[in-house]
Design an enzyme around this catalytic site. Structure first.
Site, short mmCIF file in Angstrom:
data_model
loop_
_atom_site.label_atom_id
_atom_site.label_comp_id
_atom_site.label_asym_id
_atom_site.label_seq_id
_atom_site.Cartn_x
_atom_site.Cartn_y
_atom_site.Cartn_z
N ASP A 51 1.10 -12.84 8.91
CA ASP A 51 0.22 -12.55 7.77
C ASP A 51 0.28 -13.70 6.76
O ASP A 51 1.18 -14.55 6.79
CB ASP A 51 0.71 -11.24 7.13
N ASP A 96 -8.80 -5.79 6.17
CA ASP A 96 -8.01 -4.67 5.67
C ASP A 96 -8.88 -3.45 5.45
O ASP A 96 -8.37 -2.37 5.16
CB ASP A 96 -7.33 -5.06 4.34
C1 DGJ Z 1 -2.17 -7.54 4.56
C2 DGJ Z 1 -2.52 -7.13 5.94
O1 DGJ Z 1 -3.86 -7.38 6.21
C3 DGJ Z 1 -2.19 -5.66 6.13
O2 DGJ Z 1 -2.60 -5.22 7.37
C4 DGJ Z 1 -0.71 -5.49 5.94
O3 DGJ Z 1 -0.02 -6.17 6.94
C5 DGJ Z 1 -0.29 -6.00 4.58
N1 DGJ Z 1 -0.76 -7.33 4.32
C6 DGJ Z 1 1.20 -5.97 4.42
O4 DGJ Z 1 1.63 -6.51 3.25
#
Ligand code: DGJ
Length: 620
Positions: free
Chosen positions: A474, A544
């Site tokens: 990430d 997200d």
């Molecule tokens: C952003 C990601 O897109 C989410 O799926 C998740 O992993 C969060 N960060 C965790 O902090």
């Protein structure tokens, strides 16, 4: 597939259904002649229009500027008379910046050389044309590279600049590709959006002037996409012409189309020149990233198919790309930071019984991270949440017949972390300023090799500590305050690109050391969904926003360029955590099935009757 006609001085690149032609005009200027449907051999040098009027500098020196400002230059340079968008700019030892790049030779060879430190298209059945341009006065050599594959319809371009003089120069701009066209009535297609609304398709006419899509956020971004296409008016999925450019890079980019005074179109794509400046000492070389060009005479569908097959066959690597990815369940939207081993095992048990194949432990398993304001950089397990560490959890999950994966965010540091306490100078910061936090985190200065090595070693240790078969990599904030104590003032303009090179280096090391690891890139959802990342990971978390309806637009835009197998998509809870919408379970399932497919909810709470539940009801 690639030929050069000595007599007409024309280069011809043929793909399966297209031809791309360039020619040398007036003995030295490399001009773009044609890109479109496949042509048989014929002399098309008249398309350079240098014969129409006594217009070339050797015949009409007094109007050289007009020539430079209208000639369809294959790799345009500025400062000497071409006032349109240029692909290269240098500042020489006199502090001056005009250039004139002239044809100096070429070679055609089988295969394609790997771009040092950068992602790139690879594979068998390929030919490459390398054209050498030189500016003797500036002491610069530029190598333009064009590759075509027997089984693909794309043209792959990249550019290298070399200081062949004796003084240090500064490269202030180097874009990777340019397309020159005649038709004036194009529409521009770009992908744009925001966090949780990535890659919405956008079309608009191009009037005289410019259209720009760009990122200066240090990542390819949620907001814009490193892609631009010119469409013939009214182009549909099945009809019309498309000229598309896609950048194999994950950092700052500029994609710009200019409709000129003569109703010609110049389209350029490359690293964004803003805050970019690369010091080139005598003999040094700068390699710019690759651009993929695709032409379609059968609408957007054909463009998509050309890109998809190129990416499937010649970009994505690794043992996982041929396999159907495991159906995974990720605990992020199920628990956020509020989990412990027992809760995770309960989710895994329920999941195993339903045939789900992998449990992914998301953010919050390390340091003392109970929310998003601490511990990034401290990659050691929080044994209070996970007694027995990742090993115990992974073993228990494996006993259920499931694989186990984890989340990492290697590029960042929390001010509240042991790492930051020990090395505050390892975070990017501008001298005398306090860097801006985002999500309470700072960006690590990956231009420093010791930072990269520390991070890589920490990650490698974690992955060796248990049977971890998947990593979600990430990256949750854009780059700001880009300054480094490790570089002198005249190299601070190199940092954004050096940062990207370091991310690529770490991912390269990761998939080399762990060849069976399934890597999924992610950046606050889909902020770094680009061909550069795809070279390292066969799938990328798309957004997200897991709402099935919003996802239709996000995934439609993403699928325009990327195969469905690469698009991270999960069934999540209702009301949806991003937009609050309720949708039937089946709708969520169908939407996720047009991607990698998985779940992102607390499966221990789903009611049997309708496979859906209301969070507030279940809490009550
Ligand atoms: C952003 C990601 O897109 C989410 O799926 C998740 O992993 C969060 N960060 C965790 O902090």
């Amino acid at each position: 597939m690639i030929s050069y006609n000595e007599e007409t001085k024309i280069f011809k690149l043929d793909t399966q259904t297209t031809s791309y032609l360039m020619g040398i005009a007036d003995g030295k200027y490399l001009g773009h002649i044609y890109y479109g449907r496949k042509l048989t051999a014929q002399d098309l040098s008249y398309l350079l229009r240098t014969q129409e009027k006594p217009f070339v500098p050797s015949k009409l020196l007094r109007e050289k500027l007009s020539f430079l400002d209208s000639f369809p230059m294959e790799f345009p340079f500025g400062g000497t008379g071409d006032f349109r968008e240029s692909c290269i700019e240098i500042r020489d030892s006199n502090g001056q910046s005009g250039m004139e790049l002239l044809y100096a030779g070429h070679r055609i060879y089988e295969g394609k050389e790997k771009l040092r430190g950068l992602p790139g298209v690879w594979g068998e059945g390929c030919q490459t044309l390398e054209i050498r341009l030189e500016d003797a006065c500036a002491g610069v050599r530029v190598l333009l590279s064009y590759s075509v594959f027997a089984d693909s319809d794309a043209v792959i371009r990249s550019v290298k600049a070399e200081n062949i003089g004796t003084h240090t120069i500064y490269l202030e701009r180097i874009l990777s590709a340019c397309l020159e066209m005649d038709d004036e009535d194009f529409e521009m297609l770009s992908l744009s959006g925001a966090w949780a609304r990535e890659r919405h398709i956008q079309r608009q006419p191009l009037l005289t002037g410019s259209f720009v899509t760009e990122s200066v956020r240090g990542e390819s971004s949620h907001q814009d996409h490193p892609f631009l296409a010119a469409l013939s008016k009214g182009c549909t999925q099945t009809c019309g012409e498309v000229y598309a450019m896609h950048f194999v890079y994950s950092g700052n980019f500029l994609a710009k189309a200019q409709r000129t005074q003569f109703d010609t179109l110049r389209m350029v794509l490359g690293i964004h020149p803003e805050r970019f400046c690369w010091k080139l000492e005598a003999g040094a070389v700068f390699q710019a990233p690759e651009a993929v060009l695709v032409y379609s005479d059968a609408g957007l569908g054909k463009m998509s198919r050309s890109l998809h097959s190129l990416y499937r066959n010649h970009l994505i690597r690794g043992n996982e790309k041929e396999k159907v990815p495991p159906v995974l369940i990720n605990n992020w939207e199920a628990t956020y930071f509020d989990f412990h081993t027992e809760k995770l095992i309960a989710i895994a048990k329920e999941s195993a019984a339903l045939g789900i194949e992998m449990l992914v432990l998301d953010d919050g398993w390390f340091g003392h991270r109970e929310n998003d304001d601490s511990s990034l950089g401290d990659w050691t397990v929080n044994e209070q949440k996970l007694p027995g560490g990742l090993k115990y959890l992974a073993d228990e999950v494996n006993k259920l017949g499931m694989k186990f994966g984890i989340w990492l965010e290697p590029e960042m540091v929390s001010p509240d972390s042991k790492l930051y306490e020990k090395h505050p100078d390892w975070a990017f910061h501008l001298k005398g300023r306090t860097p801006s936090r985002a999500r309470d985190q700072l960006v690590l200065d990956l231009s420093r090799q010791e930072v990269v090595d520390y991070l890589y070693d920490s990650i490698s240790k974690v992955l060796h500590s248990a049977n971890i078969e998947y990593v979600k990599w990430d990256m949750n904030r854009a780059l700001s305050d880009i300054g480094s104590t490790a570089f002198p003032p005249d190299q601070q303009g190199e940092l954004s690109h050096r940062y990207m090179l370091a991310v690529y280096e770490m991912q390269e090391r990761l998939i080399t050391e762990f060849p069976d690891l399934l890597l999924e890139n992610c950046s606050s959802g889909g902020g770094r969904f680009d061909p550069g990342m795809l070279y390292y990971s066969p799938q990328i978390w798309c957004s997200d926003d897991t709402d099935a309806i919003e996802r239709l637009s996000i995934q439609e835009g993403t699928q325009l360029l990327y195969p469905m197998s690469t698009i991270g998509a999960h069934v999540s809870d209702c009301p949806n955590h991003a937009v609050g919408r309720n949708t039937p379970f089946q709708t969520r399932g169908i939407t996720a099935l047009s991607g990698t497919f998985g779940y992102e909810l607390d499966i221990t709470k789903i009611s049997e009757e309708n496979g859906s539940y209301n969070l507030s009801k279940s809490k009550a």
